[in-house]
Scaffold this active site. Structure first.
Site, mmCIF file in Angstrom:
data_model
loop_
_atom_site.group_PDB
_atom_site.id
_atom_site.type_symbol
_atom_site.label_atom_id
_atom_site.label_comp_id
_atom_site.label_asym_id
_atom_site.label_seq_id
_atom_site.Cartn_x
_atom_site.Cartn_y
_atom_site.Cartn_z
ATOM 1 N N THR A 95 -16.799 -6.580 2.230
ATOM 2 C CA THR A 95 -17.288 -5.205 2.103
ATOM 3 C C THR A 95 -18.806 -5.186 1.894
ATOM 4 O O THR A 95 -19.364 -6.070 1.229
ATOM 5 C CB THR A 95 -16.587 -4.489 0.933
ATOM 6 O OG1 THR A 95 -17.268 -3.275 0.642
ATOM 7 C CG2 THR A 95 -16.554 -5.325 -0.326
ATOM 8 N N TYR B 149 -12.664 -4.278 -7.747
ATOM 9 C CA TYR B 149 -12.260 -4.530 -6.357
ATOM 10 C C TYR B 149 -13.403 -5.190 -5.588
ATOM 11 O O TYR B 149 -13.229 -6.212 -4.924
ATOM 12 C CB TYR B 149 -11.844 -3.216 -5.664
ATOM 13 C CG TYR B 149 -12.070 -3.261 -4.179
ATOM 14 C CD1 TYR B 149 -11.229 -4.005 -3.358
ATOM 15 C CD2 TYR B 149 -13.177 -2.626 -3.591
ATOM 16 C CE1 TYR B 149 -11.466 -4.106 -1.997
ATOM 17 C CE2 TYR B 149 -13.420 -2.719 -2.244
ATOM 18 C CZ TYR B 149 -12.565 -3.462 -1.450
ATOM 19 O OH TYR B 149 -12.811 -3.582 -0.109
ATOM 20 N N HIS B 150 -14.597 -4.576 -5.658
ATOM 21 C CA HIS B 150 -15.715 -5.130 -4.883
ATOM 22 C C HIS B 150 -16.051 -6.551 -5.364
ATOM 23 O O HIS B 150 -16.402 -7.410 -4.557
ATOM 24 C CB HIS B 150 -16.937 -4.211 -4.982
ATOM 25 C CG HIS B 150 -16.817 -2.941 -4.176
ATOM 26 N ND1 HIS B 150 -16.406 -1.751 -4.697
ATOM 27 C CD2 HIS B 150 -17.061 -2.689 -2.854
ATOM 28 C CE1 HIS B 150 -16.399 -0.804 -3.755
ATOM 29 N NE2 HIS B 150 -16.797 -1.349 -2.631
ATOM 30 N N ARG C 115 -7.391 -2.678 -1.498
ATOM 31 C CA ARG C 115 -8.666 -2.263 -0.908
ATOM 32 C C ARG C 115 -9.337 -1.089 -1.596
ATOM 33 O O ARG C 115 -10.317 -0.549 -1.076
ATOM 34 C CB ARG C 115 -8.447 -1.897 0.563
ATOM 35 C CG ARG C 115 -7.461 -0.725 0.722
ATOM 36 C CD ARG C 115 -7.612 -0.037 2.037
ATOM 37 N NE ARG C 115 -6.444 0.736 2.414
ATOM 38 C CZ ARG C 115 -6.296 2.043 2.198
ATOM 39 N NH1 ARG C 115 -7.243 2.712 1.565
ATOM 40 N NH2 ARG C 115 -5.221 2.673 2.606
ATOM 41 N N THR D 96 0.842 -1.207 0.000
ATOM 42 C CA THR D 96 0.000 0.000 0.000
ATOM 43 C C THR D 96 0.872 1.249 0.000
ATOM 44 O O THR D 96 0.592 2.210 -0.719
ATOM 45 C CB THR D 96 -0.977 -0.002 1.191
ATOM 46 O OG1 THR D 96 -1.799 -1.155 1.068
ATOM 47 C CG2 THR D 96 -1.857 1.240 1.202
ATOM 48 N N SER E 244 -17.398 -2.520 -8.539
ATOM 49 C CA SER E 244 -16.047 -2.267 -9.081
ATOM 50 C C SER E 244 -15.349 -3.621 -9.151
ATOM 51 O O SER E 244 -15.781 -4.595 -8.516
ATOM 52 C CB SER E 244 -15.250 -1.326 -8.171
ATOM 53 O OG SER E 244 -14.870 -2.001 -6.978
ATOM 54 N N ASP F 203 4.744 -11.601 1.128
ATOM 55 C CA ASP F 203 3.606 -11.468 0.229
ATOM 56 C C ASP F 203 2.750 -12.737 0.305
ATOM 57 O O ASP F 203 3.291 -13.847 0.177
ATOM 58 C CB ASP F 203 4.197 -11.294 -1.178
ATOM 59 C CG ASP F 203 3.161 -10.847 -2.166
ATOM 60 O OD1 ASP F 203 1.989 -11.243 -2.022
ATOM 61 O OD2 ASP F 203 3.547 -10.095 -3.087
ATOM 62 N N LYS G 53 -13.980 -9.212 -3.737
ATOM 63 C CA LYS G 53 -14.462 -9.594 -2.401
ATOM 64 C C LYS G 53 -15.619 -10.594 -2.511
ATOM 65 O O LYS G 53 -15.773 -11.467 -1.660
ATOM 66 C CB LYS G 53 -14.920 -8.349 -1.639
ATOM 67 C CG LYS G 53 -13.817 -7.347 -1.363
ATOM 68 C CD LYS G 53 -12.983 -7.753 -0.169
ATOM 69 C CE LYS G 53 -11.985 -6.681 0.217
ATOM 70 N NZ LYS G 53 -11.219 -6.995 1.402
HETATM 71 N N1 USQ Z 1 -17.847 9.553 -3.098
HETATM 72 C C1 USQ Z 1 -18.236 10.859 -3.317
HETATM 73 N N2 USQ Z 1 -17.275 11.820 -3.323
HETATM 74 C C2 USQ Z 1 -15.952 11.558 -3.105
HETATM 75 C C3 USQ Z 1 -15.572 10.233 -2.860
HETATM 76 C C4 USQ Z 1 -16.544 9.254 -2.868
HETATM 77 O O1 USQ Z 1 -19.414 11.149 -3.513
HETATM 78 O O2 USQ Z 1 -15.130 12.495 -3.141
HETATM 79 C C5 USQ Z 1 -18.891 8.517 -3.073
HETATM 80 C C6 USQ Z 1 -18.665 7.368 -4.048
HETATM 81 O O3 USQ Z 1 -19.122 7.670 -5.331
HETATM 82 C C7 USQ Z 1 -19.446 6.261 -3.368
HETATM 83 C C8 USQ Z 1 -19.314 6.585 -1.884
HETATM 84 O O4 USQ Z 1 -18.882 7.929 -1.797
HETATM 85 O O5 USQ Z 1 -20.790 6.343 -3.715
HETATM 86 C C9 USQ Z 1 -18.305 5.717 -1.165
HETATM 87 O O6 USQ Z 1 -17.056 5.811 -1.818
HETATM 88 P P1 USQ Z 1 -15.688 5.660 -1.004
HETATM 89 O O7 USQ Z 1 -14.560 6.016 -1.916
HETATM 90 O O8 USQ Z 1 -15.773 6.363 0.292
HETATM 91 O O9 USQ Z 1 -15.696 4.114 -0.639
HETATM 92 P P2 USQ Z 1 -15.676 2.814 -1.573
HETATM 93 O O10 USQ Z 1 -15.042 3.073 -2.883
HETATM 94 O O11 USQ Z 1 -17.051 2.259 -1.571
HETATM 95 O O12 USQ Z 1 -14.679 1.872 -0.778
HETATM 96 C C10 USQ Z 1 -14.416 2.033 0.623
HETATM 97 C C11 USQ Z 1 -13.098 1.341 0.922
HETATM 98 C C12 USQ Z 1 -13.245 -0.139 0.627
HETATM 99 C C13 USQ Z 1 -14.419 -0.698 1.407
HETATM 100 C C14 USQ Z 1 -15.687 0.092 1.089
HETATM 101 C C15 USQ Z 1 -16.865 -0.303 1.948
HETATM 102 O O13 USQ Z 1 -12.045 1.920 0.141
HETATM 103 O O14 USQ Z 1 -12.033 -0.801 0.982
HETATM 104 O O15 USQ Z 1 -14.606 -2.034 1.035
HETATM 105 O O16 USQ Z 1 -15.461 1.477 1.368
HETATM 106 S S1 USQ Z 1 -18.385 -0.102 1.076
HETATM 107 O O17 USQ Z 1 -18.453 1.240 0.529
HETATM 108 O O18 USQ Z 1 -19.443 -0.355 1.995
HETATM 109 O O19 USQ Z 1 -18.357 -1.030 -0.021
#
Ligand code: USQ
Length: 421
Positions: A144, A181-182, A100, A35, A179, A74, A185
């Site tokens: 996630t 990534y998702h 992640r 990371t 994504s 690793d 998982k």
């Molecule tokens: N978002 C905005 N503005 C920003 C950044 C993000 O509106 O400047 C929005 C995204 O479009 C999305 C939401 O916020 O709708 C969440 O995005 P995020 O970047 O905060 O999180 P995400 O990409 O979903 O991933 C993060 C972690 C990941 C974990 C996940 C949990 O990086 O490791 O698995 O959160 S979850 O979101 O419940 O899938």
């Protein structure tokens, strides 16, 4: 208990290690430091300065009076994974060592393949090595909430009862990840569920919401800080919003901003993982926890951030850039989250309180934020097959400012016989 944390150098891995040590558990960790390298790859760094690993280990010794065993390596190398599990024979393995970031996985074909190949390989290696060397251990696997996507019905914890054409069954709830990534998982979840079935392993699959915050009670000294990413690729929504407010940049809920997610404070995420570890499932049991506290739309997060920013004398605006992702910008969202509460989980942190803490902490690192302000702007587009050119252009940073033209001396600067005297 003897706990092995994979990804111990990461945002959650490090505070988890501190939390478990403080609670009397015996902790060992694995990391490859990938990371750190990948954050540099996108031209960014952690807002909080993260010392090299030996200094982190030394800080634990000095401030907590505990030893933290460490294996650098690793999970892609099976011989390494076997060696660690054979040596440690842990009671629990918390598996956090995965790529992640959703945006990172969407950069181009190579980042998509690296994400899925690494994440699936690491999990399979751990499962096989557990079977061989510690079949009684409990795997706590970081999944996630994003595995489920945003269906128009309530989201159960992993499984649901379904009646179809007059017959009923208890089946895994459909996954609709957003994504590469998702999706990695999702595939991991299938592998862990299958391994539990064929080998009788015990596993908890944690459907983790978005974590926010930078502090836990164990972080009593700057030498113990965890990393805090705020760039477009590695920073999550709320963390980015706070940094935008501090830097006087607009807060950026993407698109219409009604996309809802489950959120959990870093400290409460640690509490949840510890509870999962301390209450293992039975042999052969694969259970799923939806791990989040409260659901907010990103518009609500932006408003809450703005309100707290005002308390600190900051006056950020809120702007809606076009959503770089392909996601529903308004939808139903009602996930169930009862399993952790049944183990005694209680949320301890409230959003605005953590926001205040974030503003206090991050303002101290303002110069590190300033130096990287250009990496906040979103450039990774879900619809594009190759985001490398815009990313590379941004990673180089803003064009250097033109050399300042020396200002003509103002009257007071001109030595006169009177001032020179
Ligand atoms: N978002 C905005 N503005 C920003 C950044 C993000 O509106 O400047 C929005 C995204 O479009 C999305 C939401 O916020 O709708 C969440 O995005 P995020 O970047 O905060 O999180 P995400 O990409 O979903 O991933 C993060 C972690 C990941 C974990 C996940 C949990 O990086 O490791 O698995 O959160 S979850 O979101 O419940 O899938």
């Amino acid at each position: 208990m003897k706990v092995l944390v994979t990804g111990i150098d990461g945002y959650s891995g490090w505070p988890l290690a501190l939390h478990l040590l403080a609670r009397g558990h015996d902790v060992a960790g694995i990391d490859s430091f990938v990371t750190r390298r990948r954050v540099r790859e996108v031209g960014s760094w952690s807002a909080t300065p993260i010392p090299p690993w030996p200094k982190r280990q030394e800080a634990v010794r000095r401030l907590l009076g505990r030893e933290l065993r460490f294996y650098r390596g690793d999970l892609g190398r099976y011989a390494f994974v076997e060696e660690v599990l054979r040596t440690e024979r842990p009671d629990a393995i918390v598996h956090l060592a995965e790529q992640r970031s959703a945006p990172y996985s969407m950069i181009d074909v190579h980042h998509a393949v690296a994400t899925q190949a690494e994440n699936l390989t690491g999990t399979l290696h751990l499962l096989y090595a557990m079977r061989a060397h510690c079949p009684e251990a409990h795997l706590v696997k970081m999944g996630t909430m994003g595995e489920y996507g945003t269906p128009n019905v309530d989201i159960p914890e992993g499984f649901f009862e379904i009646e179809y054409r007059g017959r009923t069954d208890r089946l895994p709830f459909p996954r609709q990840a957003g994504s590469w990534y998702h999706w990695s998982k999702v595939f991991d979840s299938g592998d862990v569920m299958f391994a539990s079935r064929i080998w009788g392993l015990r596993a908890t699959d944690v459907m983790q919401g978005v974590i926010y915050g930078v502090r836990t009670p164990e972080i009593t000294d700057d030498a113990l800080l965890t990393r805090f990413d705020f760039d477009e690729v590695w920073g999550t929504a709320l963390n980015r919003f706070v940094v935008q407010a501090i830097l006087g940049m607009p807060i950026t809920p993407y698109g219409r901003g009604f996309q809802r997610r489950g959120f959990i404070a870093l400290e409460d995420s640690m509490q949840s993982l510890r509870l999962a570890i301390e209450h293992p499932p039975a042999a052969g049991e694969y259970r799923v926890f939806n791990q989040f506290d409260a659901a907010y739309s990103v518009n609500e997060l932006a408003e809450r951030t703005r309100a707290v920013a005002e308390e600190f004398g900051l006056h950020p605006t809120i702007e809606h850039p076009p959503d770089p992702r392909v996601e529903a910008e308004e939808h139903y969202y009602q996930p169930i989250h009862d399993h952790l509460a049944a183990l005694g989980y209680r949320a301890t942190r409230e959003l605005s309180e953590v926001l205040r803490e974030l503003f206090r902490d991050l303002r101290r690192f303002r110069r590190r934020l300033e130096a990287k302000r250009h990496v906040l702007r979103p450039v990774v587009q879900w619809r594009s097959g190759d985001n490398r050119p815009p990313l590379a252009a941004r990673a180089e940073g803003p064009a250097p400012a033109p050399a300042p033209v020396p200002a003509p001396p103002v009257a007071a600067d001109v030595p006169t016989s009177r001032t020179a005297a």
